[in-house]
Design a protein around this motif. Structure first.
Motif, mmCIF file in Angstrom:
data_model
loop_
_atom_site.group_PDB
_atom_site.id
_atom_site.type_symbol
_atom_site.label_atom_id
_atom_site.label_comp_id
_atom_site.label_asym_id
_atom_site.label_seq_id
_atom_site.Cartn_x
_atom_site.Cartn_y
_atom_site.Cartn_z
ATOM 1 N N THR A 1 -3.149 8.482 12.103
ATOM 2 C CA THR A 1 -3.961 7.595 12.924
ATOM 3 C C THR A 1 -3.224 6.286 13.175
ATOM 4 O O THR A 1 -3.312 5.730 14.248
ATOM 5 N N GLY A 2 -2.499 5.799 12.165
ATOM 6 C CA GLY A 2 -1.770 4.554 12.369
ATOM 7 C C GLY A 2 -2.653 3.376 12.714
ATOM 8 O O GLY A 2 -2.186 2.410 13.305
ATOM 9 N N THR A 3 -3.928 3.444 12.346
ATOM 10 C CA THR A 3 -4.822 2.331 12.672
ATOM 11 C C THR A 3 -5.264 1.550 11.442
ATOM 12 O O THR A 3 -5.851 0.478 11.574
ATOM 13 N N VAL A 4 -4.998 2.084 10.244
ATOM 14 C CA VAL A 4 -5.427 1.393 9.021
ATOM 15 C C VAL A 4 -4.820 -0.017 8.925
ATOM 16 O O VAL A 4 -5.540 -0.969 8.617
ATOM 17 N N PRO A 5 -3.509 -0.198 9.221
ATOM 18 C CA PRO A 5 -2.952 -1.555 9.076
ATOM 19 C C PRO A 5 -3.669 -2.601 9.940
ATOM 20 O O PRO A 5 -4.020 -3.674 9.438
ATOM 21 N N THR B 1 2.392 -2.392 4.443
ATOM 22 C CA THR B 1 1.940 -1.001 4.545
ATOM 23 C C THR B 1 2.982 -0.208 5.328
ATOM 24 O O THR B 1 3.912 -0.784 5.891
ATOM 25 N N GLY B 2 2.802 1.108 5.387
ATOM 26 C CA GLY B 2 3.577 1.914 6.312
ATOM 27 C C GLY B 2 2.955 1.798 7.702
ATOM 28 O O GLY B 2 1.788 1.433 7.833
ATOM 29 N N ASP C 1 5.996 4.710 2.981
ATOM 30 C CA ASP C 1 5.525 3.742 1.995
ATOM 31 C C ASP C 1 6.607 3.394 0.976
ATOM 32 O O ASP C 1 6.618 2.287 0.431
ATOM 33 N N LEU D 1 0.841 -1.194 0.000
ATOM 34 C CA LEU D 1 0.000 0.000 0.000
ATOM 35 C C LEU D 1 0.876 1.244 0.000
ATOM 36 O O LEU D 1 1.826 1.337 0.775
ATOM 37 N N VAL D 2 0.549 2.166 -0.860
ATOM 38 C CA VAL D 2 1.266 3.443 -0.843
ATOM 39 C C VAL D 2 0.236 4.567 -0.839
ATOM 40 O O VAL D 2 -0.852 4.448 -1.397
ATOM 41 N N GLU E 1 2.455 4.279 9.767
ATOM 42 C CA GLU E 1 1.674 5.460 10.101
ATOM 43 C C GLU E 1 1.851 6.454 8.965
ATOM 44 O O GLU E 1 2.971 6.808 8.636
ATOM 45 N N ALA E 2 0.742 6.888 8.382
ATOM 46 C CA ALA E 2 0.833 7.876 7.313
ATOM 47 C C ALA E 2 1.236 9.206 7.916
ATOM 48 O O ALA E 2 0.854 9.530 9.041
ATOM 49 N N MET F 1 -5.356 4.267 -2.686
ATOM 50 C CA MET F 1 -6.671 4.873 -2.807
ATOM 51 C C MET F 1 -6.439 6.373 -2.680
ATOM 52 O O MET F 1 -5.835 6.826 -1.707
HETATM 53 N N1 LIG Z 1 -5.594 5.914 1.024
HETATM 54 C C1 LIG Z 1 -4.633 5.008 1.180
HETATM 55 N N2 LIG Z 1 -4.108 4.362 0.101
HETATM 56 C C2 LIG Z 1 -3.139 3.437 0.241
HETATM 57 N N3 LIG Z 1 -2.604 3.104 1.426
HETATM 58 C C3 LIG Z 1 -3.071 3.700 2.525
HETATM 59 C C4 LIG Z 1 -4.103 4.669 2.476
HETATM 60 N N4 LIG Z 1 -4.342 5.091 3.756
HETATM 61 C C5 LIG Z 1 -3.489 4.409 4.550
HETATM 62 N N5 LIG Z 1 -2.722 3.575 3.821
HETATM 63 C C6 LIG Z 1 -1.643 2.661 4.295
HETATM 64 O O1 LIG Z 1 -1.745 2.494 5.692
HETATM 65 C C7 LIG Z 1 -0.595 3.021 6.348
HETATM 66 C C8 LIG Z 1 -0.970 3.631 7.688
HETATM 67 O O2 LIG Z 1 -1.909 4.663 7.495
HETATM 68 P P1 LIG Z 1 -2.702 5.359 8.688
HETATM 69 O O3 LIG Z 1 -3.293 4.259 9.497
HETATM 70 O O4 LIG Z 1 -3.713 6.231 8.023
HETATM 71 O O5 LIG Z 1 -1.696 6.149 9.484
HETATM 72 C C9 LIG Z 1 0.007 3.988 5.354
HETATM 73 O O6 LIG Z 1 1.404 4.166 5.586
HETATM 74 C C10 LIG Z 1 -0.287 3.291 4.023
HETATM 75 O O7 LIG Z 1 0.645 2.275 3.759
#
Ligand SMILES: Nc1ncnc2c1ncn2[C@@H]1O[C@H](COP(=O)(O)O)[C@@H](O)[C@H]1O
Ligand SMILES: Cc1cc2nc3c(=O)[nH]c(=O)nc-3n(C[C@H](O)[C@H](O)[C@H](O)COP(=O)(O)OP(=O)(O)OC[C@H]3O[C@@H](n4cnc5c(N)ncnc54)[C@H](O)[C@@H]3O)c2cc1C
Lengths: 260, 322
Positions: A128-132, A119-120, A42, A10-11, A122-123, A65
């Motif tokens: 939020t760092g909760t997507v993963p 994935t990363g 990412d 995911l990027v 935390e974006a 996305m």
């Molecule tokens: N819209 C997005 N498209 C692709 N990857 C995402 C998206 N949002 C979050 N991610 C992935 O989830 C990681 C953590 O994101 P977050 O939880 O929003 O801090 C990011 O570093 C990305 O690898």
């Protein structure tokens, strides 16, 4: 899918953190304020995916996305060496929160197929760092987050992950989800050949309807911003040049401010 | 009164201070209840402390699995505690510490509960509106969960613990972990905390950057920190150069600190470093380069060599304490 390890990375395209970042009045990110780049974290995820595919064979698919111009982030990953890309792009997805983002990305990842999702941790824009973890739960995968080292042996993934106060050694069965920390591999720079090759690599676009997503967009988010206000910037105070007594002068300053 | 569940953060048989902070935040919204996830016997050691910190109920989720797997035991235990507390109508929120694990647990739990999640709150009011400090404190945002039971991670040190003793009634709950979706923890390596205060919560932080030049010379930073009773921090460049361990990194991708006093030694003040420290009450910077951006936000800036200024300051502080 190719024999070997098929890896989905995911990027996300984010505002460059070297520039000032702004929120709009409704509390959402002002994506037009500065330059947009692939999130540094990412690009590390892409690097780890490429290294694993080099060791084990297989294919690297980058997934994002985001709005139309997020395709630049995909091209960057393709130029680094990823094989193909998937771009989930739809105005109906604007304003998604982490809950919705994870639902959309999970649906996209199911169409791609994978042995490993990277994935990363935390974006740099959302924080939020909760997507993963949400993705791992939706896809029924074990999660290894904030990894600083990842190896794969057969169907077992081993990693060192950052934890508060240090690190832990963990293992998980594949398929699994890994989020990388910034203490993992430095990303390679795309060379001229990579940049040229990237232009010919396939980028598939998907809409919300293609994935059967409903209740999308900010109006249906599971959380919402109530208010948002900028803080006044800090101002510089006094500045002295050391003449051999600066240490003592700092101590005086601290004493006056009742800090010692 | 609805229940607010708090995941008790504990290590080596002791509660982490953040647990008391979370119980204090929980009391504003409803009846605070702690959830202890640990090996058999873990809760017995913590029950007294939890009651004193404000827990009216303690959901005890004990299993040998608790320490062998990462994250999923806590997710399953919290889900079981939500059920035991009466489900969606009775539980007003679930609060967790904003640690790496805390955020993972929150993310997975939010999907299981079909709930929205808010990460890294610095405050919480009685209507479960969370305050967030965004982009290194450049914005203050308030946010609310609009779906399901709000799952919220709270930054350590942000809420001041105001303990009001609770009944601490223990209620056992059962949970199971699915090995196919579980991550096994085979070893944990943490540095002993030592005598220095916790970085995130410290009143004073002394940080060193690339300008310190080596791991050995970081002793100059440590000596000043110890004279001040401060925590030690580091820039990403210092961490990446191997001068200091990663858990001490301050900044956008490290720890966010907001102490009374922050002293930056040999740090240029890149925007990503500032994002983790610019809400400090007072900032002192020492840098050889008069144009270093750190001076733009320093209350007291010294253009000079840190190896001259820091030891002299250490000396002065020690003798004033004398
Ligand atoms: N819209 C997005 N498209 C692709 N990857 C995402 C998206 N949002 C979050 N991610 C992935 O989830 C990681 C953590 O994101 P977050 O939880 O929003 O801090 C990011 O570093 C990305 O690898
Ligand atoms: C996505 C992203 C996230 C990042 N996250 C973080 C983060 O969380 N934390 C962080 O810190 N950085 C972060 N960075 C890195 C950041 O951009 C800077 O590279 C980093 O902060 C620089 O560290 P530094 O100030 O120690 O080093 P430098 O910028 O190299 O500065 C060293 C300074 O030391 C001074 N100096 C040298 N010798 C002496 C001496 N003897 N006495 C006094 N002064 C001396 C020099 O004049 C110079 O100003 C991030 C970058 C990105 C892209």
């Amino acid at each position: 899918m190719k024999p070997g390890m098929n890896i989905a990375v995911l990027v996300k395209q984010v505002p460059d953190t070297y520039a000032e970042r702004r929120l709009k009045d409704d509390g959402t990110l002002d994506r037009d304020a500065g330059e947009a780049v692939i999130d540094e974290i990412d690009s590390r995820g892409v690097e780890v995916a490429l290294q694993l595919a080099e060791q084990h064979g297989g294919e690297v698919t980058v997934v994002t996305m985001g709005p139309q111009r997020a395709t630049e982030a995909l091209r960057k990953a393709l130029a680094m060496g990823a094989d193909k890309a998937v771009h989930l792009v739809d105005d109906a997805l604007a304003g998604s929160d982490a809950w919705q983002t994870s639902a959309a990305l999970a649906a996209a990842l199911r169409t791609v197929g994978f042995d490993l999702v990277i994935t990363g941790n935390e974006a740099s824009d959302g924080m939020t760092g909760t997507v993963p973890a949400m993705l791992a739960e939706r896809l029924g995968l074990p999660q290894v987050t904030s990894a600083r080292k990842v190896t794969v042996d057969g169907t077992t993934l081993s990693a060192e992950k950052l934890i508060d106060g240090g690190y832990a050694e963990v293992t998980a069965p594949l398929p699994a989800l890994v989020s990388v920390s910034e203490k993992i591999a430095d990303p390679r720079y795309p060379n001229f050949k990579g940049i040229m090759a990237a232009k010919k690599k396939p980028v598939q676009t998907l809409s919300a309807a293609d994935l059967g997503l409903s209740n999308t967009g900010g109006a249906n988010a599971a959380s919402r911003v109530v208010s948002s206000a900028p803080k006044p910037p800090r101002e510089a105070g006094q500045k002295i040049t050391d003449d051999g007594t600066a240490g003592a002068k700092v101590a005086e300053f601290l004493a006056t401010e009742r800090l010692i | 009164m609805p229940t607010v569940l708090v995941l008790a953060e504990h290590a080596d048989g002791a509660l982490r201070p953040v647990t008391g902070e979370l119980l204090t935040a929980a009391r504003r919204v409803g009846t605070p209840a702690a959830v202890v996830v640990g090996a058999p016997g873990a809760a017995a050691a913590l029950a007294g402390e939890l009651a004193a910190a404000g827990a009216e109920k303690i959901f005890v989720a004990e299993s040998p699995d608790a320490d062998s797997y990462a994250v999923t035991p806590q997710v399953a235990a919290l889900q079981a505690a939500v059920e035991a507390a009466g489900g969606a109508g009775e539980v007003a929120a679930v609060l967790l510490p904003n640690t790496v694990d805390g955020r993972d647990i929150a993310g997975r739990l939010a999907i299981r509960l079909d709930s929205g999640v808010i990460a890294d709150a610095v405050d919480l009011d009685e209507s479960v509106v969370a305050t967030l400090s965004v982009f290194g404190g450049s914005y203050v945002v308030t946010s609310q969960v609009t779906q399901g039971i709000p799952v919220i991670t709270v930054r350590a040190g942000a809420v001041t613990a105001e303990p009001v003793a609770g009944a601490g009634e223990q209620v056992p709950v059962q949970f199971t972990v699915d090995p196919a979706t579980a991550t096994t923890v085979t070893a944990v390596h943490t540095e002993p905390a030592g005598d220095r205060p916790d970085l995130a919560a410290a009143q004073t932080v002394v940080s060193g950057g690339r300008g310190v030049g080596s791991a050995d010379k970081f002793s100059v930073v440590e000596q000043l920190a110890d004279a001040l009773g401060a925590a030690v921090g580091a820039s990403r460049a210092a961490v990446d150069s191997g001068y200091y361990p990663h858990q001490f990194q301050v900044g956008q991708t490290g720890t966010t600190v907001s102490p009374q006093l922050y002293i930056a030694l040999g740090i240029s003040g890149a925007i990503q470093h500032r994002a983790g420290m610019q809400t400090s009450k007072s900032i002192v910077a020492v840098n050889k380069d008069p144009d270093a951006p750190i001076f733009e936000i320093a209350d007291f800036g010294v253009v000079g060599d840190l190896f001259d200024v820091a030891p002299q300051l250490t000396q002065e502080v020690s003798s004033r304490k004398g």
